[in-house]
Design an enzyme around this catalytic site. Structure first.
Site, PDB file in Angstrom:
ATOM      1  N   ASN A  88       0.685  -1.216  -0.033  1.00 43.04           N
ATOM      2  CA  ASN A  88       0.041  -0.067  -0.051  1.00 43.04           C
ATOM      3  C   ASN A  88       0.849   1.325  -0.049  1.00 43.04           C
ATOM      4  O   ASN A  88       0.486   2.220  -0.545  1.00 43.04           O
ATOM      5  CB  ASN A  88      -0.837  -0.056   1.256  1.00 43.04           C
ATOM      6  CG  ASN A  88      -1.623   1.329   1.421  1.00 43.04           C
ATOM      7  OD1 ASN A  88      -2.582   1.716   0.801  1.00 43.04           O
ATOM      8  ND2 ASN A  88      -1.129   2.099   2.462  1.00 43.04           N
ATOM      9  N   TYR A 153       3.034   9.579 -11.375  1.00 43.74           N
ATOM     10  CA  TYR A 153       1.943   8.726 -10.588  1.00 43.74           C
ATOM     11  C   TYR A 153       1.006   7.873 -11.092  1.00 43.74           C
ATOM     12  O   TYR A 153       0.987   6.624 -11.000  1.00 43.74           O
ATOM     13  CB  TYR A 153       1.089   9.864  -9.612  1.00 43.74           C
ATOM     14  CG  TYR A 153       0.581   9.271  -8.654  1.00 43.74           C
ATOM     15  CD1 TYR A 153       0.785   8.335  -7.618  1.00 43.74           C
ATOM     16  CD2 TYR A 153      -0.973   9.433  -8.565  1.00 43.74           C
ATOM     17  CE1 TYR A 153      -0.065   8.005  -6.798  1.00 43.74           C
ATOM     18  CE2 TYR A 153      -2.075   8.786  -7.728  1.00 43.74           C
ATOM     19  CZ  TYR A 153      -1.438   8.122  -6.542  1.00 43.74           C
ATOM     20  OH  TYR A 153      -2.277   7.263  -5.983  1.00 43.74           O
ATOM     21  N   LYS A 157       1.046   3.646 -11.390  1.00 50.35           N
ATOM     22  CA  LYS A 157      -0.326   2.929 -10.951  1.00 50.35           C
ATOM     23  C   LYS A 157      -0.851   2.218 -12.076  1.00 50.35           C
ATOM     24  O   LYS A 157      -1.420   0.956 -11.979  1.00 50.35           O
ATOM     25  CB  LYS A 157      -1.421   3.881 -10.643  1.00 50.35           C
ATOM     26  CG  LYS A 157      -1.080   4.849  -9.346  1.00 50.35           C
ATOM     27  CD  LYS A 157      -0.810   3.832  -8.110  1.00 50.35           C
ATOM     28  CE  LYS A 157      -0.657   4.501  -6.627  1.00 50.35           C
ATOM     29  NZ  LYS A 157      -0.372   3.378  -5.691  1.00 50.35           N
TER      30      LYS A 157
END
Ligand code: NAD
Length: 245
Positions: A88, A153, A157
């Protein structure tokens, strides 16, 4: 839902990770949280202790193969097994490409992608030996369409989704399920660090009319970690109020 299970949660010191630590404990798992440094781990352990919640805490450099392996070995010695790994820990970005340095781009990929590779590689042999396991990754709603700045970012992902789908196929025969949760705009420090001009228009587009709370995301992790999801692997579960940018 997780009685008898041992879970590692990276980025477990605050936000989505800390809420997932609490929810997994409420569901009777043994939990070990990871943070970036001693101070943040100690702070999280103190917050949990105030609520009578006892967990393990470590702060290995997630990009250091040896440190990660040694920490996982220590956990195996103490807890005997690892059933669940929640990858996470993550950082975001919002600068335009002209203002982003190579080092800043690399830093995001190192934590959001390479650390997941490292952690997963260290844990998988123990899961195989134990007859199976669950690996969960934190993706993002920006892993579907990208975002208008901070290219590192969403790039990271998209890679998280690739890791998730590929490892589900590779590890399925060893009874290891691999899924990701893709949160939308969620009420954590990560959000408060982003400019209002970026967040406010986003909230207006969320059909459920609100941002997500860490518990909304933790609930999805709990479901995917539990036997209720025993036939689900290789999925990216959106938890975003149907925002999807
Ligand atoms: P947060 O900033 O509150 O928490 C981030 C966590 O990552 C912390 O526990 C921190 O210790 C850890 N971390 C940061 N740098 C680290 C490093 N170098 N080494 C090890 N650990 C490190 O943010 P959050 O919103 O709870 O984020 C958790 C995850 O959720 C991230 O992967 C993030 O990309 C993802 N996410 C968040 C949102 C959102 O709107 N908050 C949306 C989509 C996805």
């Amino acid at each position: 839902m997780l009685k008898g299970k041992v879970a590692i949660i990276t980025g477990g010191t605050r936000g989505i990770g800390l809420e997932t630590v609490k929810l997994f404990k409420e569901n009777h798992a043994e939990v070990i949280l990871f943070g970036s440094k001693k101070e943040s781990v100690d702070k999280a352990l103190a917050i949990l202790a105030e609520e009578n919640i006892k967990v393990g805490g470590y702060y290995p450099n997630l990009n250091d193969v040896k440190e990660v392996e040694e920490t996982v070995e220590k956990i195996i010695q103490e807890y005997g097994k690892i059933d669940i790994l929640v990858n996470n820990a993550g950082i975001s970005a919002n600068k335009k490409i002209e203002n982003t340095t190579y080092e800043e781009f690399e830093k995001i990929i190192n934590l959001n992608v390479n650390a997941i590779f490292n952690m997963t590689k260290a844990v998988v042999p123990y899961m195989r030996k134990n007859g199976g396991g669950v690996i969960l990754n934190t993706s993002s709603m920006v892993s579907i369409y990208g975002q208008p700045s901070g290219v590192g970012y969403p790039t990271s992902k998209f890679a998280v989704n690739g890791l998730t789908k590929s490892l589900a196929r590779e590890l399925g025969p060893s009874n290891i399920r691999v899924n990701a949760v893709a949160p939308g705009v969620t009420n954590t420090d990560m959000l408060t660090n982003l400019p209002k001009e970026m967040i406010e228009p986003l909230i207006k587009t969320i059909p459920l009319g609100r941002i997500g709370e860490p518990r909304d995301i933790a609930n999805a992790f709990l479901f995917l970690a539990s036997p209720m999801a025993s036939y689900i692997t290789g999925e990216i579960l959106s938890v975003d109020g149907a925002a999807r940018s």
